[in-house]
Design an enzyme around this catalytic site. Sequence first.
Site, PDB file in Angstrom:
ATOM      1  N   LYS A   1     -70.578  66.835  68.433  1.00  0.00           N
ATOM      2  CA  LYS A   1     -69.432  67.133  69.314  1.00  0.00           C
ATOM      3  C   LYS A   1     -69.760  68.303  70.233  1.00  0.00           C
ATOM      4  O   LYS A   1     -69.086  69.347  70.251  1.00  0.00           O
ATOM      5  CB  LYS A   1     -68.157  67.410  68.509  1.00  0.00           C
ATOM      6  CG  LYS A   1     -67.673  66.172  67.769  1.00  0.00           C
ATOM      7  CD  LYS A   1     -66.209  66.189  67.452  1.00  0.00           C
ATOM      8  CE  LYS A   1     -65.777  64.900  66.793  1.00  0.00           C
ATOM      9  NZ  LYS A   1     -66.429  64.631  65.485  1.00  0.00           N
TER      10      LYS A   1
ATOM     11  N   GLY B   1     -58.577  53.586  58.104  1.00  0.00           N
ATOM     12  CA  GLY B   1     -58.613  53.853  56.667  1.00  0.00           C
ATOM     13  C   GLY B   1     -58.018  55.196  56.320  1.00  0.00           C
ATOM     14  O   GLY B   1     -56.799  55.385  56.427  1.00  0.00           O
TER      15      GLY B   1
ATOM     16  N   SER C   1     -55.621  51.761  62.371  1.00  0.00           N
ATOM     17  CA  SER C   1     -55.538  50.319  62.137  1.00  0.00           C
ATOM     18  C   SER C   1     -56.780  49.596  62.643  1.00  0.00           C
ATOM     19  O   SER C   1     -57.367  49.958  63.666  1.00  0.00           O
ATOM     20  CB  SER C   1     -54.297  49.810  62.878  1.00  0.00           C
ATOM     21  OG  SER C   1     -54.400  48.445  63.096  1.00  0.00           O
TER      22      SER C   1
ATOM     23  N   PRO D   1     -73.549  74.142  80.097  1.00  0.00           N
ATOM     24  CA  PRO D   1     -74.539  73.066  80.235  1.00  0.00           C
ATOM     25  C   PRO D   1     -75.910  73.349  79.612  1.00  0.00           C
ATOM     26  O   PRO D   1     -76.469  72.473  78.954  1.00  0.00           O
ATOM     27  CB  PRO D   1     -74.652  72.897  81.754  1.00  0.00           C
ATOM     28  CG  PRO D   1     -73.329  73.342  82.262  1.00  0.00           C
ATOM     29  CD  PRO D   1     -72.862  74.435  81.367  1.00  0.00           C
TER      30      PRO D   1
END
Length: 212
Positions: free
Chosen positions: A59, A169, A174, A64
Site C-alpha cells: 500500500k 467473508g 459479498s 514519488p
Amino acid sequence: MKELVLAIDVEDRRVALRIAEELCDLVDRFKVNYPLILSSGIRIISELSEMKPVIADLKIADVPHISAKIANLAFRNDAKAVIVHGFAGSDSLKAVLNVAKMFDGEVYVVTELSSPGGEEFMGKVSLEIAKKAKEIGCHGLIAPATRIEKLREIRKKAEGMRILCPGVGAQGGSLEALRYADGIIVGRSIYEADNPRNEAKRLKEHVQAYSI
Ligand code: BMP
C-alpha cells in the site's frame, strides 16, 4: 478469467509457506502484506513466487522517490504486482508505474478501503482515484466487496482495468462483487477455516461460475 487471490496475512514464515503449499493449486495468486513481510523479510516474496505469482501489498503511499524505491524492492524480490494508495496522487502513481515497467510488473491502485473507515475520507474521492489511475495507465484497482453499489460505479470508471476486491467473508463482503470485479482477495475465511482447502475450493467454484 476471474481469479481467486489468497491473502497470506500470517506472521510466521513457515506457517505462510505451509499455507501456500497446501493451497497453491486452488488459488491463482498470493498477496502478501506488512505482517508477513515485516516478520519474515522481503525474501518471502521470492519464496512464495516459486509457487504462484505474488502481489506485494505494501500500500505504497509516499512521495514519488520513496514510492519508487519501495516498488523497486518489491519487484527486485520477484513480486509480479504492487499495490499503491491512490490518494498519494498522480506523481507517486507515475513513479511506481515507471518502476513496474522496468520489471514488466503490474500496479494496482486502492480506491477506497473495504473497512467502514474507507467511506469516511477515501469514499469521497474513490471514483476520481479510479479515473486518474486509468488515465495514468495503471493496470488495476482494489475496490471493496463490502460496498457493491460503489464497486459498480468504480467499475464504470475503470474500463479495461482489472479490479480485485477484498472484503469477502470475514469483513462481510459479498461474492456478488464478482459480477463487477475480475477477482476476489480472500484471507482469513480461507486460512482460518477448519478446512482451508474446502473453503478455497468453494470460493474458486464461485469465481469460475462468474467467469463464464
Ligand atoms: P481478509 O479476507 O482476512 O479480511 O483479508 C483481506 C486482505 O485484503 C488483507 O490483506 C487486507 O490488507 C487487504 N485489503 C482489504 O482488506 N481491504 C482493502 O480495501 C484493501 C486491501 O488490500
